[in-house]
Design a protein around this motif. Structure first.
Motif, PDB file in Angstrom:
ATOM      1  N   ASP A  65       0.839  -1.199   0.000  1.00  0.00           N
ATOM      2  CA  ASP A  65       0.000   0.000   0.000  1.00  0.00           C
ATOM      3  C   ASP A  65       0.876   1.252   0.000  1.00  0.00           C
ATOM      4  O   ASP A  65       1.424   1.652   1.025  1.00  0.00           O
ATOM      5  N   LEU A  66       0.985   1.872  -1.155  1.00  0.00           N
ATOM      6  CA  LEU A  66       1.846   3.047  -1.293  1.00  0.00           C
ATOM      7  C   LEU A  66       1.346   4.229  -0.474  1.00  0.00           C
ATOM      8  O   LEU A  66       2.151   5.026   0.003  1.00  0.00           O
ATOM      9  N   VAL A  67       0.050   4.359  -0.303  1.00  0.00           N
ATOM     10  CA  VAL A  67      -0.489   5.472   0.480  1.00  0.00           C
ATOM     11  C   VAL A  67      -0.075   5.317   1.949  1.00  0.00           C
ATOM     12  O   VAL A  67       0.306   6.294   2.593  1.00  0.00           O
ATOM     13  N   PHE A  83       1.910  13.489  -4.504  1.00  0.00           N
ATOM     14  CA  PHE A  83       1.642  12.297  -5.315  1.00  0.00           C
ATOM     15  C   PHE A  83       0.647  11.343  -4.653  1.00  0.00           C
ATOM     16  O   PHE A  83       0.537  10.193  -5.060  1.00  0.00           O
ATOM     17  N   GLU A  84      -0.088  11.821  -3.656  1.00  0.00           N
ATOM     18  CA  GLU A  84      -1.008  10.930  -2.945  1.00  0.00           C
ATOM     19  C   GLU A  84      -2.015  10.259  -3.882  1.00  0.00           C
ATOM     20  O   GLU A  84      -2.248   9.049  -3.790  1.00  0.00           O
ATOM     21  N   ASP A  85      -2.612  11.010  -4.784  1.00  0.00           N
ATOM     22  CA  ASP A  85      -3.583  10.410  -5.717  1.00  0.00           C
ATOM     23  C   ASP A  85      -2.921   9.360  -6.597  1.00  0.00           C
ATOM     24  O   ASP A  85      -3.489   8.286  -6.831  1.00  0.00           O
ATOM     25  N   GLU A  86      -1.725   9.659  -7.082  1.00  0.00           N
ATOM     26  CA  GLU A  86      -1.005   8.723  -7.925  1.00  0.00           C
ATOM     27  C   GLU A  86      -0.610   7.469  -7.134  1.00  0.00           C
ATOM     28  O   GLU A  86      -0.688   6.351  -7.653  1.00  0.00           O
ATOM     29  N   PHE A  87      -0.202   7.651  -5.874  1.00  0.00           N
ATOM     30  CA  PHE A  87       0.140   6.497  -5.039  1.00  0.00           C
ATOM     31  C   PHE A  87      -1.085   5.609  -4.852  1.00  0.00           C
ATOM     32  O   PHE A  87      -0.976   4.383  -4.877  1.00  0.00           O
ATOM     33  N   HIS A  88      -2.230   6.241  -4.661  1.00  0.00           N
ATOM     34  CA  HIS A  88      -3.474   5.470  -4.493  1.00  0.00           C
ATOM     35  C   HIS A  88      -3.750   4.645  -5.752  1.00  0.00           C
ATOM     36  O   HIS A  88      -4.054   3.445  -5.664  1.00  0.00           O
ATOM     37  N   GLU A  89      -3.637   5.274  -6.898  1.00  0.00           N
ATOM     38  CA  GLU A  89      -3.897   4.586  -8.178  1.00  0.00           C
ATOM     39  C   GLU A  89      -2.891   3.469  -8.424  1.00  0.00           C
ATOM     40  O   GLU A  89      -3.259   2.343  -8.777  1.00  0.00           O
ATOM     41  N   ILE A  90      -1.623   3.759  -8.240  1.00  0.00           N
ATOM     42  CA  ILE A  90      -0.571   2.790  -8.561  1.00  0.00           C
ATOM     43  C   ILE A  90      -0.536   1.648  -7.540  1.00  0.00           C
ATOM     44  O   ILE A  90      -0.129   0.536  -7.880  1.00  0.00           O
ATOM     45  N   SER A  91      -0.994   1.879  -6.333  1.00  0.00           N
ATOM     46  CA  SER A  91      -1.030   0.811  -5.317  1.00  0.00           C
ATOM     47  C   SER A  91      -1.789  -0.406  -5.814  1.00  0.00           C
ATOM     48  O   SER A  91      -1.413  -1.541  -5.522  1.00  0.00           O
ATOM     49  N   ARG A  92      -2.842  -0.187  -6.531  1.00  0.00           N
ATOM     50  CA  ARG A  92      -3.658  -1.323  -6.978  1.00  0.00           C
ATOM     51  C   ARG A  92      -2.910  -2.217  -7.946  1.00  0.00           C
ATOM     52  O   ARG A  92      -3.241  -3.384  -8.110  1.00  0.00           O
ATOM     53  N   TYR A  93      -1.880  -1.696  -8.585  1.00  0.00           N
ATOM     54  CA  TYR A  93      -1.090  -2.514  -9.504  1.00  0.00           C
ATOM     55  C   TYR A  93      -0.201  -3.505  -8.762  1.00  0.00           C
ATOM     56  O   TYR A  93       0.350  -4.419  -9.365  1.00  0.00           O
ATOM     57  N   GLY A  94      -0.041  -3.325  -7.469  1.00  0.00           N
ATOM     58  CA  GLY A  94       0.753  -4.257  -6.678  1.00  0.00           C
ATOM     59  C   GLY A  94       0.079  -5.604  -6.507  1.00  0.00           C
ATOM     60  O   GLY A  94       0.734  -6.603  -6.239  1.00  0.00           O
ATOM     61  N   VAL A  95      -1.244  -5.636  -6.677  1.00  0.00           N
ATOM     62  CA  VAL A  95      -1.975  -6.887  -6.496  1.00  0.00           C
ATOM     63  C   VAL A  95      -2.929  -7.145  -7.658  1.00  0.00           C
ATOM     64  O   VAL A  95      -2.889  -8.196  -8.286  1.00  0.00           O
ATOM     65  N   GLU A  96      -3.784  -6.195  -7.961  1.00  0.00           N
ATOM     66  CA  GLU A  96      -4.882  -6.424  -8.900  1.00  0.00           C
ATOM     67  C   GLU A  96      -4.452  -6.921 -10.273  1.00  0.00           C
ATOM     68  O   GLU A  96      -5.140  -7.755 -10.860  1.00  0.00           O
ATOM     69  N   VAL A  97      -3.353  -6.437 -10.797  1.00  0.00           N
ATOM     70  CA  VAL A  97      -2.968  -6.839 -12.158  1.00  0.00           C
ATOM     71  C   VAL A  97      -2.244  -8.183 -12.189  1.00  0.00           C
ATOM     72  O   VAL A  97      -2.016  -8.738 -13.254  1.00  0.00           O
ATOM     73  N   ARG A  98      -1.927  -8.715 -11.019  1.00  0.00           N
ATOM     74  CA  ARG A  98      -1.150  -9.956 -10.965  1.00  0.00           C
ATOM     75  C   ARG A  98      -2.003 -11.215 -10.980  1.00  0.00           C
ATOM     76  O   ARG A  98      -1.495 -12.294 -11.266  1.00  0.00           O
TER      77      ARG A  98
END
Length: 131
Positions: A65-67, A83-98
């Motif tokens: 969780d980047l946030v 970059f809080e909004d971007e961290f929120h968006e990119i956090s989901r790539y840590g799990v969801e795309v895998r």
């Protein structure tokens, strides 16, 4: 900072460099795997932030969780707050795309944007941490 701790910080940053290399190699391909690019952008940010936390003597937890990580590093590198909004968006790539359970295929534009943000985060952190 003692040499052992500095060595650990460098190892985190070295692993993040591997994520960047993976992204760059994938972007050169004819049909880039956008999920992999986004995942490695998330991983690069996570590793740079965790390395910075270690540098500042903070405990790191096992999280993607980047946030949450942003909250921990904010006092030391407040420039990252933008970059809080971007961290929120990119956090989901840590799990969801895998995993197919959360099947989501990012666009090439999303993948490139995630990569660019990861590069900015790296630059901000390295400006603060001159090792």
């Amino acid at each position: 900072m003692d040499d052992e701790k500095l060595s650990v910080v460098r190892l985190w940053f070295k692993k993040a460099k591997s994520d960047f290399k993976t992204i760059e190699n994938n972007l050169k391909s004819e049909d880039p795997p956008t999920d992999a690019i986004c995942f490695h952008a998330q991983q690069a940010i996570e590793k740079y932030v965790k390395g910075a936390l270690i540098y500042f003597g903070k405990h790191i937890t096992k999280t993607h969780d980047l946030v949450s990580l942003l909250t921990s590093i904010s006092a030391h590198i407040p420039e990252l707050d933008a970059f809080e909004d971007e961290f929120h968006e990119i956090s989901r790539y840590g799990v969801e795309v895998r995993y197919p359970d959360f099947f989501y295929e990012p666009t090439l534009e999303e993948a490139k944007k995630s990569y660019e943000i990861a590069l900015k985060i790296k630059d901000i952190i390295l400006e603060k941490i001159k090792i």
